[in-house]
Scaffold this motif. Structure first.
Motif, short mmCIF file in Angstrom:
data_model
loop_
_atom_site.label_atom_id
_atom_site.label_comp_id
_atom_site.label_asym_id
_atom_site.label_seq_id
_atom_site.Cartn_x
_atom_site.Cartn_y
_atom_site.Cartn_z
N TRP A 78 0.78 -1.35 0.14
CA TRP A 78 0.03 -0.10 0.13
C TRP A 78 0.91 1.05 -0.07
CZ3 TRP A 78 -3.94 -1.94 4.49
CH2 TRP A 78 -4.57 -2.96 3.91
N LEU A 79 1.96 1.27 0.93
CA LEU A 79 2.76 2.41 0.80
C LEU A 79 3.80 2.81 -0.51
CD1 LEU A 79 4.26 2.28 4.63
CD2 LEU A 79 2.72 3.92 3.59
N ASN A 80 4.03 1.73 -0.99
CA ASN A 80 4.98 1.31 -2.17
C ASN A 80 6.22 2.71 -1.86
OD1 ASN A 80 5.78 0.48 -4.61
ND2 ASN A 80 4.62 2.27 -5.75
N ASP A 81 6.54 2.72 -0.54
CA ASP A 81 7.63 3.60 -0.18
C ASP A 81 8.63 2.92 0.65
OD1 ASP A 81 9.10 5.75 0.65
OD2 ASP A 81 7.55 7.29 1.27
N PRO A 82 9.89 2.67 0.20
CA PRO A 82 10.58 1.78 0.98
C PRO A 82 11.08 2.43 2.20
CG PRO A 82 11.27 1.61 -1.25
CD PRO A 82 10.27 2.70 -1.38
N GLU A 83 11.37 3.78 2.19
CA GLU A 83 11.74 4.60 3.41
C GLU A 83 10.68 4.60 4.37
OE1 GLU A 83 13.52 8.95 4.65
OE2 GLU A 83 13.27 8.50 2.52
N MET A 84 9.52 4.87 4.16
CA MET A 84 8.35 4.78 5.07
C MET A 84 7.92 3.43 5.47
SD MET A 84 6.08 6.39 7.07
CE MET A 84 6.10 8.15 6.41
N PHE A 85 8.06 2.51 4.77
CA PHE A 85 7.89 1.11 5.15
C PHE A 85 8.88 0.77 6.06
CE2 PHE A 85 8.60 -3.57 4.98
CZ PHE A 85 7.41 -3.78 5.60
N GLY A 86 10.36 1.26 5.98
CA GLY A 86 11.35 0.80 6.92
C GLY A 86 10.90 1.44 8.49
N TYR A 87 10.19 2.78 8.35
CA TYR A 87 9.73 3.29 9.72
C TYR A 87 8.64 2.14 10.26
CZ TYR A 87 12.06 7.45 8.07
OH TYR A 87 12.92 8.47 7.63
N PHE A 88 7.73 1.84 9.58
CA PHE A 88 6.67 0.95 10.13
C PHE A 88 7.11 -0.38 10.48
CE2 PHE A 88 4.02 -2.48 9.04
CZ PHE A 88 2.77 -2.20 9.98
N SER A 89 8.18 -0.77 9.58
CA SER A 89 8.67 -2.29 9.99
C SER A 89 9.25 -2.31 11.20
CB SER A 89 9.37 -2.84 8.70
OG SER A 89 10.01 -4.10 9.06
N VAL A 90 10.18 -1.23 11.79
CA VAL A 90 10.97 -1.27 12.76
C VAL A 90 9.86 -1.19 13.91
CG1 VAL A 90 12.44 -0.15 14.43
CG2 VAL A 90 13.22 -0.65 11.83
N THR A 91 9.02 -0.19 13.92
CA THR A 91 8.09 -0.13 15.00
C THR A 91 7.25 -1.23 14.96
OG1 THR A 91 7.91 2.28 14.41
CG2 THR A 91 6.50 1.60 15.65
#
Length: 443
Positions: free
Chosen positions: A268-281
């Motif tokens: 849904w995000l299709n944004d690796p940088e934002m997904f990195g923030y989500f994934s760590v959290t």
């Protein structure tokens, strides 16, 4: 409290801990909780280094590949956790055969599921396009198989009452990942399947299989057979099949929440940088949830070995779980911005609301996990499936409804609401277990 009272209370606390460690329920539960703590701390160190050694794009791309690999490995591998915890304690001389069959079925199923993912890549968005070529696809399938076996080893050790080795394994594995991550930052600084992040994750995993397999099959299982052989009543294939039919479907649905939701968010995000923030959290939030799940695994093992004391065992598990989980949740809710700040101000700002919501969800989820532990100990597979599938439906409906409105924070609201409703629903059944005739009291 005066200084004199502190001195007097010290030996009391030490004595209580020593008493707990003589109780297999607490020893196994504490060992698995220690493993979760060690994994969380080393995970923080790993991602702290990754954020600083790799570009934001490479960081996010590495997270995407690890998340996809863990989706299929953990979905299938962790779905066998209940089977291993329930039947290893009573398998006696058939334990080796049970473990090997579990590895085989879980490994083949995970690889087939991952193959289905590879064959439908266009449906998952451009983020996973790298896996469309042959060599990355084969490496991905091999990684899924390795992580599946690695996932099962912890619960096998717990079922053999050797959970004390689980945090040792995780610590060595975590340190190895961090060292390799640093080295590969200069050799493979890119993201994706052959970037430093993914390679540093999967190579130590494969290496860890060798010593732990030796420990399981050459030391732990022979000792288990000697200890329980005369009292063991190995389950029949039909009994295992009935249990798997209920527990596997339920566990699989619950694990979709842990591993499919991040894959969906990544698409849904299709944004690796934002997904990195989500994934760590999201990973940190899930780590807290594992604290209760760890005690539930120990509850299943001990409840399988001594069903007459299930009420007291459950009571003890509940007390210790909330004694540990409560303060952890309070600290995380208060200190979430500071915890995430080690990864940078951007991640702290984006992830704090999600981490706080996931931390609060651990409290009702503790009730759910303990209830599931009692049901596994009694082989009540139908009830297991009902609870887990019901919660999964709630989570996915909530996530689909709230993500477009609130983004990654909406995932947190969805999880908290679904876990709270499920926790309230399991309370009546949990109270019935606690009301069973009491036997010997454990301090």
């Amino acid at each position: 409290m005066t200084s004199e009272e502190v001195v007097k209370s010290g030996p009391g606390l030490v004595a209580r801990l020593r008493t707990d460690l003589r109780n297999p329920l607490f020893l196994q539960g504490y060992a698995l909780m220690a493993n979760t703590a060690a994994t969380a701390v080393l995970g923080l160190g790993y991602w702290f280094l990754a954020v600083r050694l790799y570009s934001p794009a490479a960081f996010g791309e590495g997270q995407l590949m690890i998340t996809a690999m863990r989706l299929f490995s953990s979905l299938v591998g962790l779905a066998f956790v209940g089977v291993m915890a329930r039947f290893i304690p009573i398998s006696g001389a058939a334990t080796s055969k049970l473990v090997l069959r579990g590895y085989l079925v879980a490994g083949v199923t995970a690889v087939l599921a991952a193959l289905g993912f590879l064959l439908t890549l266009p449906l998952w968005g451009a983020a996973y396009a790298e896996l469309a070529t042959l060599v990355p696809a084969l490496f991905f399938l091999g990684s899924v198989l390795v992580w599946t076996i690695f996932t099962l080893q912890d619960v096998v050790l717990a079922g053999l009452r050797k959970a004390i080795w689980v945090p040792v394994n995780s610590t060595v594995f975590g340190v190895g990942k961090m060292v390799l991550l640093v080295v590969l930052a200069f050799v493979l600084p890119t993201g994706g399947m052959f970037g430093g992040i993914f390679v540093s994750w999967i190579v130590p995993t494969a290496a860890a299989l060798i010593p732990i397999s030796w420990l399981i099959f050459k030391v732990a299982i022979p000792q288990h057979v000697i200890r329980t052989g005369s009292d063991a009543a190995p389950p029949r294939l039909r009994e295992i099949g009935r249990f798997v039919a209920g527990d596997f479907s339920g566990a699989l649905s619950t694990l979709l929440v842990l591993y499919l939701v991040p894959v969906m968010v990544g698409a849904w995000l299709n944004d690796p940088e934002m997904f990195g923030y989500f994934s760590v959290t999201h990973t940190l939030g899930c780590m807290m949830g594992l604290l209760a799940a760890n005690m539930a695994v120990s509850l299943t093992v001990e409840g399988s070995l001594d069903s007459a004391r299930l009420a007291q065992t459950t009571r003890n598990a509940l007390r210790r779980t909330f004694l540990i989980v409560g303060p952890v949740v309070a600290v995380v809710v208060l200190a979430a911005p500071l915890i995430l700040l080690v990864f940078g101000p951007e991640l702290s700002e984006a992830g704090t609301p999600l981490l706080r919501l996931m931390a609060l969800g651990v409290l009702p989820m503790a009730l759910v996990e303990i209830r599931l532990g009692t049901l596994r100990a009694r082989s009540e597979a139908r009830k297991l499936a009902t609870i887990q599938i019901g919660m999964t439906v709630l989570v996915f409906a909530s996530v689909i409804a709230l993500f477009p409105v609130a983004g990654i924070t909406g995932v947190g609201y969805a999880l908290l609401a679904s876990q709270t409703v499920t926790g309230l629903c399991v309370l009546p059944g949990l109270r019935k277990v606690l009301a069973l005739p009491r036997t010997q009291e454990v301090a």
